[in-house]
Scaffold this motif. Structure first.
Motif, short mmCIF file in Angstrom:
data_model
loop_
_atom_site.label_atom_id
_atom_site.label_comp_id
_atom_site.label_asym_id
_atom_site.label_seq_id
_atom_site.Cartn_x
_atom_site.Cartn_y
_atom_site.Cartn_z
N GLU A 1 -20.04 -3.18 -9.50
CA GLU A 1 -21.31 -3.72 -9.75
C GLU A 1 -21.32 -5.05 -10.40
N SER A 2 -20.19 -5.25 -11.01
CA SER A 2 -20.16 -6.75 -11.58
C SER A 2 -20.50 -7.78 -10.63
N ASP A 3 -20.96 -8.88 -11.19
CA ASP A 3 -21.18 -10.14 -10.56
C ASP A 3 -20.11 -11.05 -11.17
N ARG A 4 -18.99 -11.12 -10.21
CA ARG A 4 -18.13 -12.06 -10.93
C ARG A 4 -17.86 -13.51 -10.85
N SER A 5 -19.19 -13.90 -10.36
CA SER A 5 -19.49 -15.39 -10.20
C SER A 5 -19.92 -15.59 -11.79
N THR A 6 -20.59 -14.77 -12.41
CA THR A 6 -21.22 -15.10 -13.81
C THR A 6 -20.01 -15.16 -14.74
N GLU A 7 -20.51 -16.62 -15.45
CA GLU A 7 -19.58 -16.81 -16.64
C GLU A 7 -19.89 -16.03 -17.77
N LEU A 8 -18.60 -15.26 -18.33
CA LEU A 8 -18.38 -14.54 -19.40
C LEU A 8 -17.66 -14.64 -20.40
N ALA A 9 -17.93 -14.82 -21.69
CA ALA A 9 -17.01 -14.77 -22.84
C ALA A 9 -17.38 -13.71 -23.77
N ILE A 10 -16.42 -13.42 -24.68
CA ILE A 10 -16.71 -12.37 -25.61
C ILE A 10 -15.98 -13.23 -26.85
N ALA A 11 -16.79 -13.15 -27.98
CA ALA A 11 -16.43 -13.75 -29.44
C ALA A 11 -16.60 -12.99 -30.53
N GLN A 12 -15.83 -13.04 -31.46
CA GLN A 12 -15.98 -12.52 -32.64
C GLN A 12 -16.09 -13.57 -33.83
N LEU A 13 -16.31 -13.34 -35.12
CA LEU A 13 -16.19 -14.16 -36.01
C LEU A 13 -14.92 -14.54 -36.47
N GLN A 14 -14.44 -15.86 -36.75
CA GLN A 14 -13.29 -16.12 -37.59
C GLN A 14 -13.14 -15.16 -38.94
N GLY A 15 -11.98 -14.66 -39.17
CA GLY A 15 -11.80 -13.90 -40.31
C GLY A 15 -12.31 -12.22 -40.25
N MET A 16 -12.94 -11.90 -39.04
CA MET A 16 -13.56 -10.56 -38.83
C MET A 16 -13.07 -10.18 -37.64
N ALA A 17 -13.01 -8.83 -37.56
CA ALA A 17 -12.60 -7.85 -36.34
C ALA A 17 -11.56 -8.43 -35.48
N ASP A 18 -10.37 -8.85 -36.26
CA ASP A 18 -9.37 -9.55 -35.36
C ASP A 18 -8.78 -8.50 -34.55
N GLU A 19 -8.83 -7.12 -35.14
CA GLU A 19 -8.09 -6.14 -34.04
C GLU A 19 -9.06 -6.21 -32.93
N VAL A 20 -10.06 -6.33 -32.65
CA VAL A 20 -11.03 -6.54 -31.37
C VAL A 20 -10.59 -7.75 -30.70
N SER A 21 -10.50 -9.05 -31.39
CA SER A 21 -10.06 -10.09 -30.97
C SER A 21 -8.56 -10.15 -30.13
N CYS A 22 -7.74 -9.65 -31.04
CA CYS A 22 -6.32 -9.73 -30.48
C CYS A 22 -6.20 -8.77 -29.17
N GLU A 23 -6.94 -7.81 -29.24
CA GLU A 23 -6.59 -7.00 -28.11
C GLU A 23 -7.25 -7.50 -26.71
N LEU A 24 -8.27 -8.59 -27.01
CA LEU A 24 -8.58 -9.47 -25.79
C LEU A 24 -7.78 -10.37 -25.34
N VAL A 25 -7.04 -11.27 -26.49
CA VAL A 25 -6.03 -12.12 -26.26
C VAL A 25 -4.91 -11.47 -25.55
N HIS A 26 -4.53 -10.16 -26.17
CA HIS A 26 -3.31 -9.47 -25.58
C HIS A 26 -3.68 -9.17 -24.23
N ALA A 27 -4.66 -8.59 -23.61
CA ALA A 27 -5.16 -8.32 -22.41
C ALA A 27 -5.29 -9.77 -21.44
#
Length: 484
Positions: free
Chosen positions: A388-414
């Motif tokens: 169902e996703s529209d792959r042509s849509t620009e999509l980014a995900i962000a977290q604040l610096q210094g917070m939720a690095d476990e979330v951010s780094c999972e994205l980087v790792h993926a």
């Protein structure tokens, strides 16, 4: 296949309701409650991905961080999650952020500046000058982040009394003072921020930092005053030339309607390329009115033919916004956030984000999801990979610096695991860090809001603390050749 305005039927993983605050609440209006009930109980958009289908980290995502960053994170989250240490820390930061005494001003007290810069400032901020900022950005991109959201820290948070007593400040000596001491420094700092950013990066823009003229106009939903308009135009033109995206940040409810007006005006002017926005507005899912506000803006984009840039966050003004305009429970906020995100990623109307009229087509959008909620981020990734996703849509995900690095780094790792897919198909949302720059004194109000945000999300902060502690133990075991 499901049409742009169709609904899908993917089962939902239920979650138990949780209170968002301990403060008193007022009931939501019946219409809003019914919409949220629908979002949590009936099949609709693919917010409801089965739990065993969510992407999961299969190794140690935090391994990409330098040890010094891990240890500083551990110290910060340990304080933020402690019921004993956090209250006095907040009280001290509140004094430093609002005091007019030189001894309590980090920009005038060298010892205080040194201490803060080595601790909280280093955790959340990019630097005080161009060289420090570039070094921080290069370090984040070396780790594997796609880019950064860079913001100039100068901002003003109003008290109720200040909000009531605002004046136009647009004639005579006071107008000249506003131009010299408020608008010009804000414009210069924001222009420098755009120059520091690289193509593909974002720059966060806070109108409150421009001072009294901006605040008065925003509060009364007036157009930007003459000198401020010239400054905003210069900033937007430079961003468009450099292909740097501008995020018009959400602020206190007292001025948010005015910010929405200005945001739409500049989106109409600059977001003319289908599917690529230069100007983004920010939408806070914890506000009950957000679905209708965003729906109205999407309708304007659909009818007028511009791309709507959407930064979706849960909300950052818990201490300033009136409690009754915020969802009653965290479960309501989560349901609103996840359903809105699904609608945007799929470009489909849903039970929360509804079309304002029948047969209205979903417009082109560019999306930035700001979230520290690991489940929401994993759901967004799963929806992005769905049919169902529209792959042509620009999509980014962000977290604040210094917070939720476990979330951010999972994205980087993926992203590192699927480098080709990220670059060629956009199958994995791109990972960004939101980071501000400015003098230590200029950053104090920002640092205070970050500390207050941690207070209002103790469970998440403890999760971050535990993730950092587990990473420290993993590295210690690894240094002795132990893998278990």
């Amino acid at each position: 296949m499901i049409g742009r305005n169709g609904l899908n039927r993917i089962p939902r993983v239920a979650s138990a309701p949780r209170k968002i605050h301990s403060s008193s609440t007022r009931p939501s209006p019946p219409a809003e409650q019914s919409a949220l009930a629908a979002a949590t109980s009936v099949p609709h958009l693919p917010t409801e991905i089965p739990g065993d289908s969510l992407p999961m980290a299969k190794s140690a995502p935090l391994s990409v961080l330098p040890l010094s960053t891990v240890l500083r994170n551990l110290a910060t989250t340990s304080i933020s999650s402690s019921p004993i240490l956090l209250p006095p820390s907040l009280a001290i930061m509140n004094v430093l952020a609002h005091s007019n005494r030189a001894v309590l001003n980090p920009d005038k007290n060298p010892f205080l500046r040194w201490f803060l810069k080595k601790t909280f400032y280093a955790q959340f901020c990019a630097g005080e000058n161009a060289a420090e900022v570039r070094r921080t950005i290069d370090g984040l991109k070396k780790i594997g982040f796609t880019g950064v959201i860079l913001g100039y820290a100068r901002e003003i948070v109003l008290s109720e009394t200040q909000t009531r007593n605002l004046s136009a400040c647009d004639v005579g000596p006071v107008a000249e003072e506003c131009m010299r001491t408020e608008i010009s420094p804000w414009a210069a700092g924001t222009l420098e921020t755009v120059r520091l950013a690289q193509p593909g990066d974002f720059v966060a823009l806070k109108f409150s930092g421009a001072g009294r003229q901006a605040l008065y106009a925003l509060k009364n939903r007036l157009p930007p005053p003459k000198h401020l308009r010239a400054a905003i135009d210069e900033i937007c033109n430079l961003a468009a030339e450099r292909d740097v995206t501008l995020l018009f940040d959400a602020e206190q409810t007292a001025i948010q309607a005015g910010i929405d007006d200005w945001t739409l005006e500049y989106q109409r002017k600059y977001n003319k390329v289908p599917g690529h926005a230069i100007i983004y507005g920010t939408y806070q899912a914890y506000l009950k009115i957000t679905p209708s506000t965003l729906g109205a803006h999407l309708a304007a984009a659909a009818k007028e033919g511009f791309t709507l840039g959407v930064k979706l966050v849960r909300g950052a003004y818990l201490g300033a916004d009136p409690r009754h305009i915020i969802h009653d429970t965290k479960a309501d906020t989560d349901a609103a956030y996840n359903s809105i995100a699904a609608s945007l990623i799929c470009r489909q109307w849903g039970s929360v984000l509804k079309a304002s009229e029948k047969e209205l087509q979903f417009p082109h959008v560019s999306i930035l999801l700001g979230s520290h909620n690991l489940e929401s981020v994993r759901r967004a990734r799963a929806i992005r990979d769905s049919a169902e996703s529209d792959r042509s849509t620009e999509l980014a995900i962000a977290q604040l610096q210094g917070m939720a690095d476990e979330v951010s780094c999972e994205l980087v790792h993926a992203a590192k695991q699927k480098e080709g897919a990220v670059r060629e198909k956009g199958d994995i949302p791109k990972a960004y860090k939101y980071i501000v720059w400015g003098t230590t004194g200029e950053c104090m109000k920002y640092l205070l809001r970050r500390a207050q945000e941690n207070k209002d999300a103790v469970a998440r902060t403890r999760s971050g603390r535990d993730a950092m502690w587990n990473e420290v133990k993993r590295r210690v075991r690894g240094s002795f050749g132990l893998t278990a």
